[in-house]
Design a protein around this motif. Structure first.
Motif, PDB file in Angstrom:
ATOM      1  N   GLU A 516      40.933  35.028  33.265  1.00 45.57           N
ATOM      2  CA  GLU A 516      40.234  36.313  33.258  1.00 45.57           C
ATOM      3  C   GLU A 516      41.200  37.458  33.002  1.00 45.57           C
ATOM      4  N   LYS A 517      42.401  37.359  33.525  1.00 48.31           N
ATOM      5  CA  LYS A 517      43.409  38.402  33.323  1.00 48.31           C
ATOM      6  C   LYS A 517      43.817  38.487  31.852  1.00 48.31           C
ATOM      7  N   LYS A 520      41.120  40.186  29.770  1.00 42.82           N
ATOM      8  CA  LYS A 520      41.136  41.631  29.958  1.00 42.82           C
ATOM      9  C   LYS A 520      42.267  42.273  29.172  1.00 42.82           C
ATOM     10  N   GLU A 521      43.423  41.575  29.150  1.00 39.72           N
ATOM     11  CA  GLU A 521      44.571  42.114  28.417  1.00 39.72           C
ATOM     12  C   GLU A 521      44.279  42.173  26.915  1.00 39.72           C
ATOM     13  N   GLN A 523      41.335  42.542  25.541  1.00 40.72           N
ATOM     14  CA  GLN A 523      40.335  43.589  25.307  1.00 40.72           C
ATOM     15  C   GLN A 523      40.947  44.982  25.324  1.00 40.72           C
TER      16      GLN A 523
END
Length: 524
Positions: A516-517, A520-521, A523
């Motif tokens: 998930e991290k 996000k990075e 995006q």
């Protein structure tokens, strides 16, 4: 003197790990926690409960408590796997002796004990939880140990008697404990062992005595369970002879010597083994010899009073007025030789003689001071009980306890019951009384055994050398031969599976978090 670790390190580590992990599992696993709550709520289905919570974990039990709208409460106690090596027997013995004490002291010197609601064997236990006892909860403010010990003790440290207690207060606290000891000494049966209640409501000694030390040497001394007795005893001398044999079996079985540093000279190590074996052969000799036995066994044929190995101030609960609210932890209780009850209690200083930091001689000096106060308190309890016609003159303990300490019988009883303390006691407190004086200094006490070799039988000398050679041969090569019960083995397997499942779940959650991290990075 060469010293070995008192317990087997590996067995200690395994037991300690279970002691830490198992209660945590019961507290945190939602399904198990709920199952325990259901057991209690169904047992008291006619009452509305207001609180269910984890209560405590002691040396042998993990407990949960449920409170009800009528201000009463109940406790469910599970024996600790890895600490209790005979859980079924432990639960049966404890439930039985509590019922016996409750029934038999009602018209004597009363002992407040929790009423047993139900006890369950493994085969009847819901959710594979194992044996347990359900009993009434005793409301209390603390224990007698809290009142006696030096304040400020850190968790994990053993208690020690508060030296600042005023003599009158110490006497009063000792007096409360003396009443319990006195009452137990009046309950007796005709054999040594654990009790059972017959169908006609009479009581009988039907099971072997299961002592604190017997459990301990299987748990931490690598003694096979099969070496323990399976019978009751009709004479005190027979039981003492078994205890003497148990000391020899324990020394032969325990592998703690394997922990000695590799650079210790083999001959030094061999002599240390010989010293220990000689002490145990001589102890057996003074038990077997009828003339020597007459000096300290005065009631060979009984009757045999109820004796609790684990009775101590920490197990005596007190109320707001510092009076006794209840006495708990009766698992290692059985009928025993009269001489056990005639010896004064070891716990007057709260710390055992073998654990005293300033040595055995200093323990004796401090103990004798406390003993004088305790005997005054005991005498007052006896006077009061005799006045109320609850006791007769011949049942006094105070004078017999004084004699036991003065003669040294106290040390025979203590050494007989405490396998891990035997080597700290025998040469200083027992040997010279029976086998003649000898001079020694503290730093060469280990050489006394050489002057006693002529007292051994030829067969004993040969056996000793055989045992010593085996120990030297096995030095630093032994693997742990632990003999746990099925209950402990089952929980070890369950704990392993649950630990693996938890680790897998945590790893999966970490992978999801990292994934998930990264998303996000990207995006951003």
């Amino acid at each position: 003197m060469l010293t070995c670790k008192p317990y087997d390190d590996v067995a200690w580590a395994i037991s300690t790990q279970i002691w830490e992990d198992w209660p945590e599992l019961l507290r945190t696993d939602g399904d198990i926690y709920n199952d325990i709550g259901v057991i209690l709520s169904e047992e008291f289905s006619d009452l509305e409960w207001t609180l269910f919570e984890y209560l405590s974990t002691g040396g042998f039990n993990t407990c949960f408590k449920m409170e009800f709208t009528n201000n009463c409460g109940a406790v469910i106690r599970f024996p600790l796997p890895g600490a209790v090596m005979f859980p079924e027997e432990k639960v049966r013995n404890e439930a039985t002796i509590v019922q016996y004490v409750l029934e038999k002291t009602s018209n004597k010197i009363p002992i407040p004990v929790p009423s047993i609601v139900r006890w369950v064997e493994t085969k009847e236990s819901p959710s594979d939880l194992g044996p347990f006892i359900i009993m009434d909860y005793i409301h209390h403010m603390g224990s007698m140990g809290d009142l006696l010990e030096m304040p400020g003790r850190q968790r994990g440290q053993p208690p020690v008697l508060n030296p600042d207690l005023k003599p009158a207060r110490l006497e009063a606290l000792y007096g409360e404990l003396a009443k319990i000891i006195l009452s137990l000494s009046t309950l007796s049966l005709n054999r040594i062992g654990s009790l059972a209640k017959n169908d006609d409501s009479t009581w009988e000694v039907l099971h072997r005595p299961l002592s604190y030390s017997m459990n301990e040497i299987v748990q931490l001394g690598t003694l096979p369970r099969s070496k323990l007795p399976t019978t009751t005893y009709e004479k005190a001398s027979s039981y003492f002879e078994f205890l003497a044999e148990l000391h020899l079996l324990h020394l032969r079985s325990q592998r703690n010597e394997a922990d000695i540093l590799a650079d210790v000279d083999a001959e030094v190590l061999a002599d240390d083994f010989r010293r220990k074996f000689v002490a145990r052969f001589l102890f057996r000799k003074l038990v077997r010899d009828q003339e020597q036995r007459k000096q300290w066994i005065f009631h060979d044929d009984g009757p045999f009073p109820v004796w609790c190995d684990d009775f101590r101030p920490e197990n005596v609960l007190v109320d707001e007025t510092e009076c006794i609210a209840g006495v708990v932890d009766w698992e290692f209780t059985y009928t025993a030789p009269v001489e056990f009850s005639h010896a004064p209690p070891w716990w007057l200083l709260l710390k055992k003689p073998e654990d005293w930091p300033r040595g055995l001689d200093n323990w004796c000096v401090e103990y004798e001071k406390a003993l004088q106060t305790f005997l005054v308190a005991m005498r007052k309890c006896e006077d009061e009980a005799i006045q109320k016609k609850l006791l007769v003159e011949g049942q006094r303990l105070s004078s017999r306890m004084r004699d036991s300490w003065k003669s040294g019988d106290f040390w025979i009883m203590y050494a007989a019951r405490n396998n891990f303390a035997f080597d700290a006691i025998y040469w200083k407190k027992i040997d010279q009384r029976f086998f003649g004086p000898t001079t020694y200094e503290d730093d060469n006490i280990c050489d006394i055994w050489r002057k006693r070799l002529h007292l051994l039988e030829p067969g004993e000398k040969n056996l000793m050398e055989e045992y010593v050679n085996l120990k030297l041969k096995d030095r630093n090569t032994w693997r742990l031969v632990w003999d746990p019960d099925e209950y402990t083995v089952g929980w070890i397997k369950r704990l392993k599976i649950m630990k693996e499942e938890r680790e897998e779940r945590e790893e999966r959650e970490e992978r999801e978090e990292r994934k998930e991290k990264r998303l996000k990075e990207k995006q951003m």
